[in-house]
Every structure is written in structure tokens, then in C-alpha cells.
Design a protein around this motif. Sequence first.
Motif, PDB file in Angstrom:
ATOM      1  N   LEU A 297      40.469  52.401  -2.408  1.00  0.00           N
ATOM      2  CA  LEU A 297      41.154  53.059  -2.458  1.00  0.00           C
ATOM      3  C   LEU A 297      40.956  54.483  -1.004  1.00  0.00           C
ATOM      4  O   LEU A 297      42.131  55.557  -1.479  1.00  0.00           O
ATOM      5  CB  LEU A 297      41.105  54.492  -3.916  1.00  0.00           C
ATOM      6  N   GLY A 298      41.162  54.297  -0.226  1.00  0.00           N
ATOM      7  CA  GLY A 298      40.012  54.921   0.812  1.00  0.00           C
ATOM      8  C   GLY A 298      39.126  55.546   0.866  1.00  0.00           C
ATOM      9  O   GLY A 298      39.152  56.726   1.994  1.00  0.00           O
ATOM     10  N   TYR A 299      37.922  56.420  -0.172  1.00  0.00           N
ATOM     11  CA  TYR A 299      36.728  56.921  -0.286  1.00  0.00           C
ATOM     12  C   TYR A 299      36.220  57.499   0.642  1.00  0.00           C
ATOM     13  O   TYR A 299      35.711  55.835   1.362  1.00  0.00           O
ATOM     14  CB  TYR A 299      36.929  57.562  -1.494  1.00  0.00           C
ATOM     15  N   ALA A 300      35.809  57.630   1.675  1.00  0.00           N
ATOM     16  CA  ALA A 300      34.067  58.206   2.355  1.00  0.00           C
ATOM     17  C   ALA A 300      33.451  58.166   1.752  1.00  0.00           C
ATOM     18  O   ALA A 300      32.538  59.390   0.997  1.00  0.00           O
ATOM     19  CB  ALA A 300      34.674  58.539   3.821  1.00  0.00           C
ATOM     20  N   LEU A 301      32.590  57.448   1.097  1.00  0.00           N
ATOM     21  CA  LEU A 301      30.972  57.547   0.360  1.00  0.00           C
ATOM     22  C   LEU A 301      30.015  57.647   0.826  1.00  0.00           C
ATOM     23  O   LEU A 301      30.074  57.847   2.338  1.00  0.00           O
ATOM     24  CB  LEU A 301      31.031  55.645  -0.127  1.00  0.00           C
ATOM     25  N   GLU A 302      29.492  58.298   0.447  1.00  0.00           N
ATOM     26  CA  GLU A 302      27.929  58.715   1.198  1.00  0.00           C
ATOM     27  C   GLU A 302      26.895  58.345   0.260  1.00  0.00           C
ATOM     28  O   GLU A 302      27.600  57.394  -0.722  1.00  0.00           O
ATOM     29  CB  GLU A 302      27.805  60.639   0.449  1.00  0.00           C
TER      30      GLU A 302
END
Length: 354
Positions: free
Chosen positions: A244-249
Motif C-alpha cells: 500500500l506504499g507505507y514507510a514502516l517504522e
Amino acid sequence: MAHRIAIIGAGAVGGYAGAHMAQAGEDVTFVDMWPENVEAMRARGLRISHLKDVPEFTVPVRALHLTELQSVAREKPFDIAFVCVKSYDTAWATMMIRQYLAPEGFVVSLQNCMNEETIAGIVGWGRTLGAIASSITVDLCEPGHVRRASGKGGAAHTVYRVGEVHGRITDRAREVGRLTALSDSTTVTTNLWGERWSKLVANVMGNGLCACTGLISRDTLLDDRLRDFGARLGSEAIRLGQALGYALEEIHHLDPEVIARAGEGDAAARAQYDAHRLEEAKKPGGGAHRPSMGQDMVKGRRTEIGFLNGFIVDQAQPLGLPTPANAALTSLVQRVERGEIAADPRHIHDLRLN
């Protein structure tokens, strides 16, 4: 001028954050749907205690029953409303408080799950912010008493992550960060959506497992099969978030890729994952806590399983991503919730997934 603040849902997180605001002299009004909780706060104040390192305190607060909120129509409107209810109550709670907001007032989702879109559908994207409470380990253990199963996160772990939906740092985001920082460490982030999805993954890995098995967090980590299943749950959610394109932490202080590969069977990643999670479980007080969904199950309340593991299944389906672990856990928690089966670790032990 000081802001007028509403806390909608004076449960564990809302009560904890709001009590520290009230203690600091902020103008806070608590609105809650549990009558005994409101009456206890009125009679004795809001009590906050910690497992270690932090002195207990009780602060006098203004608390309203839901049926009394209409009385504030004669007062100055609220500048900031923190919505701290369960995800399935988000829409009506936001609709309820919307009419008591100042023209420039806004709503902050201080909740689990992905609720900003629901809030924005009611008050607009321009009046919507998000705040994540990471590994806060609080519970409303009795009316008017919030207990935290740890000390403060402080420099060792940033608890609150506050952000605008558009990712820019604004004065109002900084102000919300100042308010949450009254209770523990806070950062104002440009990556609200990545932070939100990362917290979702952490909840997906543990909340439903505790609800389904009846165990506290530590015991699910010390059980090899349950710990492995937690990695599978996390892996499916991480791969979906990436798609989905999230930049995960970081998730549980691990690189998300380590968890994803561990859940997919990579031996090196699994060894790193196991070592880290076992170390967490064996720390003094580590994991000696029942997460919110486990608490809901014990109390006979509706769970948020449809907004956590069920949400992963629903979001993955249009993309064709497989989520068998999350689908299985969603079904099991729903069956326990309906009373068809009792909470038991064997439900996970007996699963046969490809």
C-alpha cells in the motif's frame, strides 16, 4: 489563550493522557459512556498508578456522562477533541463532539487502528490529526483508576507519535505533541501513516492472540508456536503495508523486514526475531500485561478484531495478497467473543495453515 480540551472516552489511554493534562493545569473535560467511571472521577478524581518508578497521583477532573454533553452548548466550544473510544464507536463519537467544536477546532484520533478516514468523513481532513500511543500498556482497572504496567517510556522508547494527515509539521501538531508529552515522551512526525500502520502491525501480532488464548503477552511470547504465529500475523500485515506504499517504522524495536521474513520462514530472520522477543519477555515486567483486546474479552466487551486482523484481511483481498493467519485468528476471536468456544492456546496450536 489556553485551549479547551475534550477527551471523548475516559478509558485507559484517554484517562492516562488526559489526567496528566489536567494535572498540568490544562482545561480538560472528560466525556465517558461508563456511568460508574464518571461517578468515580467526580467523587474521587482520576487516579494514575504505575508498576514502577513513578509516584501514584490522583487529580480532580471534570467528568460528564454522555447524556450531559449537551450542557456544554452554553459554554465556550472545544478547541481540541481527543477521540479515545474503540474503533467501532469512532463515527458516532466524532459526530457527537463535532457540534461542540470551535470554528478552528479539530479532532485527534488517539486510538488503535486506522480511524483518521472515518473522522475526516465527519469533520473534514483539515480538522483531523492522528496520535499513536506505542507500547503504553495501560488499563482501566477499576472506575476512576488507570494503571500502567510499566514506568515511563522516556528516552528509551518514544510513546506518542503525533502527526498531520498531510505529513507537514504544523503549529497545531506541535501543540498536540506538547499535550501528550505531559504524560510521556512524544515526537511530532512527518510519517503519520507509516507510524499508524506500524502500530497496527504490532497490535495485529499480539492483541488477538491474547484474546483468543486467554494469555498475557509474556506467555504468548514464551510459547514457541504462539510466538511463531505472531510472526506470521505480522508478516502478512507488513507485506500489505508495503504494497500500500507505507514507510514502516520499527515494530517491537525490530526492523519490519526481519519480522516479515521470520513469518515467511527465513531461518536467520526467525533466529533474530526469536532472540529479541524472548529477551523482551524475560525482562522484569516485560509482557506481564494483558493488551486491550484481551482486557475486552475478560470484561465481556466487544473486541476490535474486525478493525485489526479483520482489517488486514479486508484490505489485502483486492490486492490478491494471501492473509490466512489473520483470517484464521479473526474467526477464532469472533467465536470466543460469541461464546461458542472458550479462550485456549490450543486453538492456535491446532491450526494447520499452508
